[in-house]
Scaffold this motif. Structure first.
Motif, short mmCIF file in Angstrom:
data_model
loop_
_atom_site.label_atom_id
_atom_site.label_comp_id
_atom_site.label_asym_id
_atom_site.label_seq_id
_atom_site.Cartn_x
_atom_site.Cartn_y
_atom_site.Cartn_z
N LEU A 205 0.79 -1.24 0.00
CA LEU A 205 0.00 0.00 0.00
C LEU A 205 0.82 1.29 0.00
CD1 LEU A 205 -2.97 0.97 0.24
CD2 LEU A 205 -2.68 0.93 2.72
N GLY A 206 2.01 1.27 0.60
CA GLY A 206 2.71 2.52 0.93
C GLY A 206 2.99 3.44 -0.24
N GLN A 207 3.88 2.99 -1.14
CA GLN A 207 4.32 3.92 -2.19
C GLN A 207 3.18 4.33 -3.12
OE1 GLN A 207 7.10 3.81 -6.01
NE2 GLN A 207 8.23 3.27 -4.18
N VAL A 208 2.32 3.37 -3.50
CA VAL A 208 1.23 3.74 -4.40
C VAL A 208 0.24 4.66 -3.69
CG1 VAL A 208 1.46 1.77 -5.96
CG2 VAL A 208 0.00 1.55 -3.94
N GLY A 209 0.08 4.48 -2.37
CA GLY A 209 -0.79 5.37 -1.61
C GLY A 209 -0.25 6.79 -1.56
N ILE A 210 1.05 6.91 -1.32
CA ILE A 210 1.67 8.25 -1.29
C ILE A 210 1.56 8.89 -2.67
CG2 ILE A 210 3.86 9.50 -0.98
CD1 ILE A 210 3.76 8.27 1.61
N ALA A 211 1.79 8.09 -3.73
CA ALA A 211 1.73 8.64 -5.09
C ALA A 211 0.30 9.12 -5.40
CB ALA A 211 2.18 7.60 -6.11
#
Ligand SMILES: NC(=O)c1ccc[n+]([C@@H]2O[C@H](COP(=O)([O-])OP(=O)(O)OC[C@H]3O[C@@H](n4cnc5c(N)ncnc54)[C@H](OP(=O)(O)O)[C@@H]3O)[C@@H](O)[C@H]2O)c1
Length: 305
Positions: free
Chosen positions: A122-128
């Protein structure tokens, strides 16, 4: 403990097992036993050496921004977490490890609604996706077209945009049309059918690698915004558009986005589609990076213990 990293740039085969002592938490940090980590196109660009001009890193390089972990030690002053908590951590690098340390602001308890694979991816795609919405600054009711809506960034963006009251047109390959409908998009289409759709106030090109065959230009109203996620010159099809390159501005802070994602996961049926679960081993990492180099089944690649 072991980590998966490389001492030279190249193909997925440059990965090797690296041994080191587990990192110890400083004040305000926790130590995590890594239960899983997400793989992202960015990790592959690190491995190929494409980030070397922008980011000073010394070998060995251990990629990994997205970690699902279990708290194993608390640094001085940490009261937000207890040993045994299962958490999500977004970090600049280093997640392909058996243990990591993380500052508490970059850690949230895993929402119970998410399974381990979804939480690890979830992390990087969520931040993007969050950064994209922030940079577009659209108002509820405005229209947003998402190209590559079946992917990690695209699918999350569709769901967040609906949550924020936008009218969303989601475009992806024919294999993902039912999935796009399940995300709540107002209209869905394949790349081939997309030119018949009405033009939007903004379009996000979230296709891996960014090759949209001019759709971003065709599907954005004159004066609208075209945001590109891959580093690729957009084809505006002669239209006067506001152009945004994701990554040129600083991304939204993990301290802000992680709680937003946790709230979204508990208030909606947040979907993080998994393309492949890979084993927590050198072979799993190499296989994952080989898949990153292909037009693999849509969804996140995650390594899990
Ligand atoms: N600048 C930043 O801060 C930042 C942060 C995160 C991601 N990104 C970039 O955003 C883009 C999307 O990232 P992501 O993690 O969402 O990617 P992804 O899940 O791997 O791929 C997104 C979608 O692209 C489509 N696609 C079309 N042609 C493709 C091809 N030749 N190879 C692979 N996929 C293809 C696929 O959809 P269909 O199969 O339905 O066509 C896929 O679902 C990447 O270029 C990534 O580097 C940038």
């Amino acid at each position: 403990m072991i980590r998966f990293g490389f001492n030279r740039y190249g193909t997925p085969q440059v990965f090797q097992v690296l041994e080191s002592d587990p990192p110890q938490p400083k004040p305000g940090q926790v130590q995590l036993k890594v239960l899983g980590f997400g793989l992202n196109p960015y990790d592959a660009s690190l491995r190929r050496g494409e980030q070397a001009a922008f980011r000073k890193l010394s070998f060995p390089i251990v990629p990994g921004t997205d970690v699902l972990g279990e708290v194993t030690q608390l640094g001085e002053g940490v009261t937000e977490f207890a040993v045994g908590d299962v958490v999500i951590n977004y970090r600049p690098i280093g997640g392909y490890s058996e243990y990591v340390t993380a500052t508490v602001g970059k850690v949230i308890k895993k929402p119970t609604a998410l399974d381990d694979a979804a939480a690890a991816g979830l992390g990087q795609v969520g931040i993007a996706a969050y950064s994209i919405l922030q940079q577009l600054n659209l108002n509820p009711g405005q229209t947003l077209t998402v190209l590559g809506a079946s992917g990690g960034v695209g699918a999350l963006l569709v769901q967040m945009a609906k949550h924020e009251g936008l009218h969303v047109l989601a475009i992806a390959g024919s294999a993902s049309q039912t999935y796009l409908e399940s995300l709540g998009a107002d209209q869905v289409a394949t790349y081939d059918d997309a030119p018949t759709l009405p033009a939007s106030d903004a379009t996000v090109n979230a296709i891996n690698g960014g090759d949209d065959h001019g759709l971003g230009g065709i599907l954005t109203k004159a004066g609208g915004t075209l945001l590109t996620t891959a580093y690729r010159t957009p084809d505006v099809q002669g239209r006067a558009l506001k152009l945004i390159q994701l990554g040129d501005d600083r991304p939204a802070k993990a301290e802000v986005v992680l709680p937003y994602l946790a709230e979204l996961a508990s208030s909606t049926e947040l979907s993080v589609r998994i393309a492949e679960r890979l084993p927590f081993s050198l072979a799993g990492v190499v296989q994952g990076h080989e898949l990153l180099a292909t037009h693999h089944a849509a969804g996140k690649l995650v390594v899990l213990r």
